[in-house]
Write an enzyme that holds these catalytic residues in place. Sequence first.
Site, PDB file in Angstrom:
ATOM      1  N   LYS A   1       0.852  -1.191   0.000  1.00 57.17           N
ATOM      2  CA  LYS A   1       0.000   0.000   0.000  1.00 57.17           C
ATOM      3  C   LYS A   1       0.892   1.247   0.000  1.00 57.17           C
ATOM      4  O   LYS A   1       1.986   1.234   0.579  1.00 57.17           O
ATOM      5  CB  LYS A   1      -0.866  -0.045   1.261  1.00 57.17           C
ATOM      6  CG  LYS A   1      -1.889   1.056   1.399  1.00 57.17           C
ATOM      7  CD  LYS A   1      -2.697   0.818   2.677  1.00 57.17           C
ATOM      8  CE  LYS A   1      -3.711   1.922   2.927  1.00 57.17           C
ATOM      9  NZ  LYS A   1      -4.522   1.641   4.134  1.00 57.17           N
TER      10      LYS A   1
ATOM     11  N   SER B   1      -9.183   1.883   3.173  1.00 61.76           N
ATOM     12  CA  SER B   1      -8.278   2.641   2.348  1.00 61.76           C
ATOM     13  C   SER B   1      -7.271   1.799   1.566  1.00 61.76           C
ATOM     14  O   SER B   1      -6.621   2.323   0.663  1.00 61.76           O
ATOM     15  CB  SER B   1      -7.527   3.654   3.209  1.00 61.76           C
ATOM     16  OG  SER B   1      -6.791   3.012   4.216  1.00 61.76           O
ATOM     17  N   SER B   2      -7.157   0.482   1.849  1.00 67.13           N
ATOM     18  CA  SER B   2      -6.218  -0.326   1.063  1.00 67.13           C
ATOM     19  C   SER B   2      -6.878  -0.767  -0.247  1.00 67.13           C
ATOM     20  O   SER B   2      -6.781  -1.932  -0.655  1.00 67.13           O
ATOM     21  CB  SER B   2      -5.764  -1.552   1.867  1.00 67.13           C
ATOM     22  OG  SER B   2      -5.431  -1.197   3.196  1.00 67.13           O
TER      23      SER B   2
ATOM     24  N   ILE C   1      -7.433   1.194  10.128  1.00 67.95           N
ATOM     25  CA  ILE C   1      -7.750   1.889  11.376  1.00 67.95           C
ATOM     26  C   ILE C   1      -9.251   1.907  11.626  1.00 67.95           C
ATOM     27  O   ILE C   1      -9.721   2.384  12.655  1.00 67.95           O
ATOM     28  CB  ILE C   1      -7.158   3.314  11.401  1.00 67.95           C
ATOM     29  CG1 ILE C   1      -7.194   3.878  12.817  1.00 67.95           C
ATOM     30  CG2 ILE C   1      -7.868   4.228  10.421  1.00 67.95           C
ATOM     31  CD1 ILE C   1      -6.537   5.205  12.992  1.00 67.95           C
ATOM     32  N   GLY C   2     -10.018   1.358  10.681  1.00 65.45           N
ATOM     33  CA  GLY C   2     -11.465   1.311  10.898  1.00 65.45           C
ATOM     34  C   GLY C   2     -12.105   0.293   9.978  1.00 65.45           C
ATOM     35  O   GLY C   2     -13.326   0.162   9.901  1.00 65.45           O
ATOM     36  N   GLY C   3     -11.217  -0.448   9.257  1.00 63.22           N
ATOM     37  CA  GLY C   3     -11.708  -1.431   8.301  1.00 63.22           C
ATOM     38  C   GLY C   3     -10.928  -1.363   6.994  1.00 63.22           C
ATOM     39  O   GLY C   3     -11.305  -1.986   6.005  1.00 63.22           O
ATOM     40  N   SER C   4      -9.835  -0.628   6.988  1.00 67.57           N
ATOM     41  CA  SER C   4      -9.121  -0.332   5.740  1.00 67.57           C
ATOM     42  C   SER C   4      -8.465  -1.536   5.069  1.00 67.57           C
ATOM     43  O   SER C   4      -8.139  -1.469   3.892  1.00 67.57           O
ATOM     44  CB  SER C   4      -8.073   0.757   5.978  1.00 67.57           C
ATOM     45  OG  SER C   4      -8.714   2.000   6.063  1.00 67.57           O
TER      46      SER C   4
END
Length: 582
Positions: free
Chosen positions: A143, A218-219, A239-242
């Site tokens: 990433k 985000s990934s 950090i929240g599901g990325s």
Amino acid sequence: MLALNTNDIVGLCALLGCSAATVVLLLRWLDRKRIGKQVRLARARRDAALGRMEEAVRRLSAEHPVADPEGILSLSLPELASKLKDGSLSPEMVLHSYMRKALDVTSELNCVTDYLPECETQLVHLRGQKTKGLLYGVPISLKDNFNYTGHDSTLGLLNQLNRPACEDSVIAKVLKVQGALPFMKTNIPQSMLNYDCSNPIYGRTLNPLNHKKTPGGSSGGEGSLIAAGGSILGIGSDIGGSIRFPSAFCGICGFKPTANRLSKLGVKTSSAGQKSVAAMIGPLARDVDSLVLCMRALLCEEMFQLDPTIPPLPFNEEIYSSTRPLRIGYYETDDATMATPSMKRAVHETKELLERAGHKMVPFTPPSVEKSMFELIVKGLLADGGSTFLDNFKGDQVDPNLKTQVSTYGLPYWLKIFISFIVKPVFPRLSKLLQNIKGIRSVKDLWKHHLEVEAYRQEFISQWKKLEIDAVLCPILSPALTIGYPGKLSTAVSYTILYNLVDFPVGVVPVTTVTKDDEEGLKAYKGHKKDYWDKLLKEALTDSIGLPVSVQCVALPWQEEQCLRLMKEVETLTQERRTSNF
Ligand SMILES: *[C@@H]1O[C@H](CO)[C@@H](O)[C@H](O)[C@H]1NC(C)=O
């Protein structure tokens, strides 16, 4: 060409006596020009990197021809790793096969942001190595935010361009020690605090399964690239599901360990210093075996040496390969975001499969997720009132998908309180959001907040212990949302971000796809609150027949192997059911 700067413009205007409005317009025009130029340069550089990659493919494939590249691409990671180890495939053959595929994939999906030509020199080093690492010759994608010497970690932000890393992230170092070949970097949403995948520098990454849907974030570059076959293993952050959103939205597997099981040294974030919600890195791949192999490889002496803050716990084979029946807690919805028909069905069917396989399934209800979402998670993530996050955007163009977040977080303290008060009767959830993003203003209050987070974590654990469970099965927001929605639905991340708050290892496995009945059932979806966000979520999840739906598997902190074991069982049982249906 005249090169004017701000001072010249102001001076010139004073001289010519133009109005203040003209000055403002001129300054804006100059700013747009500057941004446009930076973006053009960055894109040209990316295109040059991809050109260099094409050249490498030509050279390597001429020197190391492959009769059947599709054959190589169809191998699972364990199969590929063993063929590389026994020498029936060479690292060069594998690398150029994957490079060519990645170039194909990114021309359609726009998931690759950079080529790492150092992988070519590494091929030479590999030949000299006496012992072959666990990932010997395996090409791997990273990433954007993983520092890699000589390359930018941009986070999709202009002010991060042209600041190449002077050292590799620890994970990149360990991967190389294990023989892996990092060969590309992949796209992210601007700032990464979002689960879409678009930024003003590199543009939007598409979901390989449906171009109207986001690949997640985000990934997101990783999810899209791996699902389309352009990479066999990728490393993301969460950090929240990325890690979990792109895995679920693209129909692959992903794993987020406990926050300190793997080293985060040299991995960039957009809100460094924030401690209430734990960020973590982890692998994404087509199957659970690949995730396991990656964890085995990373949990090695080199990593414990390079980052002594990491507990020196090697991969526990005994727990992973145990066949003891498990006691598994499960829930089909939380009290923050009502699960849709397909999400509930995914959990329900998996629960039945696990039960038939001899596991004991017990209903589990986490302590109020809705309360923790606002008062612990949102409040903690934006304890500074959003100012660290907003600093990222200084002098930058805000991506359309980030606009809602940037403008909301950027409201002044008093205005957040004021609007929160006004909207309370008509839109209580927006009121709560604003109330909790205004920031924590004293150290004393921040400490109190930290205590509340710790208390929630302990309450969660005691609930778990009371039921004597080994693991939990629960939904993940899926299938993929329509493009443009994630930025407006930042509170819909409750299923995933909960496990960053309590900091448990958790992974995602695809188990089913959206059926006509699910889509029909979604029409009656009202959500818990029947408010604007529930309406938006329903819109975002519509038109999804055939898209993958996944589940999450969770274990207690430091029980990564237990979590992966459950993921493997879920994957095996799901595949057995699929083949027996035919
Ligand atoms: C990544 O590299 C940049 C440039 O060398 C450096 O400024 C930054 O501190 C590094 N990030 C981390 C998290 O180590």
